[in-house]
Write an enzyme that holds these catalytic residues in place. Structure first.
Site, PDB file in Angstrom:
ATOM      1  N   ASP A 185      28.453  54.436  33.954  1.00 29.26           N
ATOM      2  CA  ASP A 185      27.724  55.625  33.500  1.00 29.26           C
ATOM      3  C   ASP A 185      28.006  56.838  34.379  1.00 29.26           C
ATOM      4  O   ASP A 185      27.139  57.689  34.575  1.00 29.26           O
ATOM      5  CB  ASP A 185      26.216  55.342  33.501  1.00 29.26           C
ATOM      6  CG  ASP A 185      25.809  54.363  32.407  1.00 29.26           C
ATOM      7  OD1 ASP A 185      26.656  53.995  31.576  1.00 29.26           O
ATOM      8  OD2 ASP A 185      24.620  53.971  32.389  1.00 29.26           O
ATOM      9  N   HIS A 219      29.002  53.728  27.390  1.00 27.22           N
ATOM     10  CA  HIS A 219      28.234  54.040  26.169  1.00 27.22           C
ATOM     11  C   HIS A 219      29.066  54.823  25.160  1.00 27.22           C
ATOM     12  O   HIS A 219      29.982  55.558  25.530  1.00 27.22           O
ATOM     13  CB  HIS A 219      27.007  54.901  26.517  1.00 27.22           C
ATOM     14  CG  HIS A 219      25.973  54.194  27.332  1.00 27.22           C
ATOM     15  ND1 HIS A 219      24.902  53.537  26.759  1.00 27.22           N
ATOM     16  CD2 HIS A 219      25.838  54.050  28.663  1.00 27.22           C
ATOM     17  CE1 HIS A 219      24.151  53.017  27.722  1.00 27.22           C
ATOM     18  NE2 HIS A 219      24.692  53.311  28.889  1.00 27.22           N
ATOM     19  N   HIS A 268      21.713  49.217  36.715  1.00 25.31           N
ATOM     20  CA  HIS A 268      20.797  49.415  35.588  1.00 25.31           C
ATOM     21  C   HIS A 268      20.788  48.187  34.660  1.00 25.31           C
ATOM     22  O   HIS A 268      21.845  47.610  34.369  1.00 25.31           O
ATOM     23  CB  HIS A 268      21.164  50.681  34.811  1.00 25.31           C
ATOM     24  CG  HIS A 268      20.752  51.929  35.537  1.00 25.31           C
ATOM     25  ND1 HIS A 268      21.327  53.154  35.304  1.00 25.31           N
ATOM     26  CD2 HIS A 268      19.815  52.120  36.498  1.00 25.31           C
ATOM     27  CE1 HIS A 268      20.761  54.063  36.092  1.00 25.31           C
ATOM     28  NE2 HIS A 268      19.841  53.457  36.826  1.00 25.31           N
ATOM     29  N   HIS A 285      27.036  49.183  38.122  1.00 23.65           N
ATOM     30  CA  HIS A 285      25.809  49.663  38.770  1.00 23.65           C
ATOM     31  C   HIS A 285      24.640  48.825  38.292  1.00 23.65           C
ATOM     32  O   HIS A 285      24.783  48.017  37.377  1.00 23.65           O
ATOM     33  CB  HIS A 285      25.601  51.160  38.541  1.00 23.65           C
ATOM     34  CG  HIS A 285      25.309  51.568  37.120  1.00 23.65           C
ATOM     35  ND1 HIS A 285      26.232  51.426  36.106  1.00 23.65           N
ATOM     36  CD2 HIS A 285      24.193  52.095  36.538  1.00 23.65           C
ATOM     37  CE1 HIS A 285      25.699  51.876  34.973  1.00 23.65           C
ATOM     38  NE2 HIS A 285      24.461  52.267  35.199  1.00 23.65           N
ATOM     39  N   HIS A 295      25.145  58.850  39.614  1.00 27.31           N
ATOM     40  CA  HIS A 295      24.252  58.302  38.584  1.00 27.31           C
ATOM     41  C   HIS A 295      23.283  57.329  39.268  1.00 27.31           C
ATOM     42  O   HIS A 295      22.079  57.367  39.046  1.00 27.31           O
ATOM     43  CB  HIS A 295      25.088  57.604  37.516  1.00 27.31           C
ATOM     44  CG  HIS A 295      24.302  56.918  36.443  1.00 27.31           C
ATOM     45  ND1 HIS A 295      23.540  57.600  35.516  1.00 27.31           N
ATOM     46  CD2 HIS A 295      24.151  55.602  36.140  1.00 27.31           C
ATOM     47  CE1 HIS A 295      22.969  56.726  34.702  1.00 27.31           C
ATOM     48  NE2 HIS A 295      23.318  55.506  35.065  1.00 27.31           N
ATOM     49  N   ASP A 333      20.601  47.715  31.538  1.00 23.73           N
ATOM     50  CA  ASP A 333      21.455  47.691  30.340  1.00 23.73           C
ATOM     51  C   ASP A 333      22.924  47.440  30.699  1.00 23.73           C
ATOM     52  O   ASP A 333      23.780  47.372  29.807  1.00 23.73           O
ATOM     53  CB  ASP A 333      21.291  48.960  29.488  1.00 23.73           C
ATOM     54  CG  ASP A 333      21.752  50.215  30.191  1.00 23.73           C
ATOM     55  OD1 ASP A 333      21.493  50.365  31.397  1.00 23.73           O
ATOM     56  OD2 ASP A 333      22.382  51.070  29.526  1.00 23.73           O
ATOM     57  N   HIS A 334      23.213  47.271  31.985  1.00 22.54           N
ATOM     58  CA  HIS A 334      24.574  46.918  32.426  1.00 22.54           C
ATOM     59  C   HIS A 334      24.652  45.535  33.079  1.00 22.54           C
ATOM     60  O   HIS A 334      25.715  44.939  33.122  1.00 22.54           O
ATOM     61  CB  HIS A 334      25.127  47.993  33.377  1.00 22.54           C
ATOM     62  CG  HIS A 334      25.345  49.305  32.684  1.00 22.54           C
ATOM     63  ND1 HIS A 334      26.583  49.797  32.374  1.00 22.54           N
ATOM     64  CD2 HIS A 334      24.452  50.207  32.192  1.00 22.54           C
ATOM     65  CE1 HIS A 334      26.458  50.943  31.726  1.00 22.54           C
ATOM     66  NE2 HIS A 334      25.175  51.227  31.605  1.00 22.54           N
TER      67      HIS A 334
HETATM   68 ZN   LIG Z   1      23.104  53.583  34.047  1.00 22.71          ZN
END
Ligand SMILES: [Zn+2]
Length: 254
Positions: free
Chosen positions: A128, A166, A55, A53, A111, A57-58
């Site tokens: 996530d 995570h 985001h 996805h 998400h 942080d990915h």
């Molecule tokens: Zn995420």
């Protein structure tokens, strides 16, 4: 033999790194440097990048990795990720011949709007959406969508290894025990997670069968979960989607 190694990024992200001989593929490289360091140290040649996805942080490390590695980048067709070379969605398959693996793509919105998962070789990379003993927050999707996405994952075999984005297990188990204080499998899971974290070990991957037995977000028809959700809302509810929405809201407040 395919190995799947967690490369740590930021505080609690894992960049799952699949390796076989001299090749590797990475899932959700939010940060480039830990991945580049790992590949260099292990003398691995990057073969592909997979994203679940959009985001940061990915996907935040993809552009930098592409500067030194010219590889295909797979990711959700329906999300704004500028670095994708191969946008995919449910029904598509992702083959990485250098690693001898092929993944089915599953649409699992909730998400984010078009979040996807990769499933193959007994492993599930679910970003996530499904966490160990928890699930992602609803940033772009509805409770109905997330519930349906989790049910779709739950249809996979019990021995599926769940590689989520995570290291949240301990906090998630703590909340799950408030929802289901008398679930013995959950108590034993908490002891296992405490032992692993105390030894500095990841608690992942988890096993889908253990998620089925302990993850409250997958247990919205269980009487104890229904009871706790009803108590939280102060109203009697039974519909599993409403139970899911209630415990998701409750978790957000903890
Ligand atoms: Zn995420």
């Amino acid at each position: 033999m395919l190995d799947i190694i967690p490369v740590k990024a930021f505080q609690d992200n894992y960049v799952w790194t699949l390796r076989n001989g001299k090749h590797a593929a990475v899932v959700d490289p939010g940060e480039a440097s830990p991945v580049a360091d790992y590949l260099a140290r292990e003398k691995l040649e990057l073969a592909a990048i997979l994203a679940t996805h959009h985001h940061p942080d990915h996907v935040g490390g993809i552009a930098e990795l592409l500067r030194t590695h010219r590889v295909p980048v797979y990711g959700p067709k329906g999300e704004p990720i500028a670095t994708l070379t191969h946008p995919v969605s449910e029904g598509d398959r992702v083959a990485i011949p250098q690693l001898g693996v092929e993944f089915a793509v599953l649409d699992i919105p909730g998400h984010t709007r078009a979040h996807i998962a990769y499933y193959g070789a007994g492993a599930l990379f679910c970003g996530d959406t499904l966490f160990s003993c928890g699930c992602g927050r609803l940033f772009e999707g509805t409770a109905e969508q997330m519930y349906a996405s989790l049910q779709k994952l739950l249809a996979l075999p019990d021995d599926t290894r769940v590689y989520c984005g995570h290291e949240y297990t301990l906090a998630n188990v703590g909340f799950a025990r408030r929802v289901e204080p008398h679930n013995a499998a959950l108590a034993s899971r908490e002891r296992d997670a405490q032992r692993l974290r105390a030894a500095g070990q990841p608690t992942l991957p988890s096993r889908l069968g253990d998620e089925r037995a302990t993850n409250p977000f997958l247990r919205c028809s269980e009487p104890a979960v229904v009871e706790s959700a009803s108590k939280y809302l102060g109203a009697r509810i039974a519909d599993p989607v409403r139970v899911f929405a209630a415990i998701r809201e409750w978790k957000n407040k903890t």
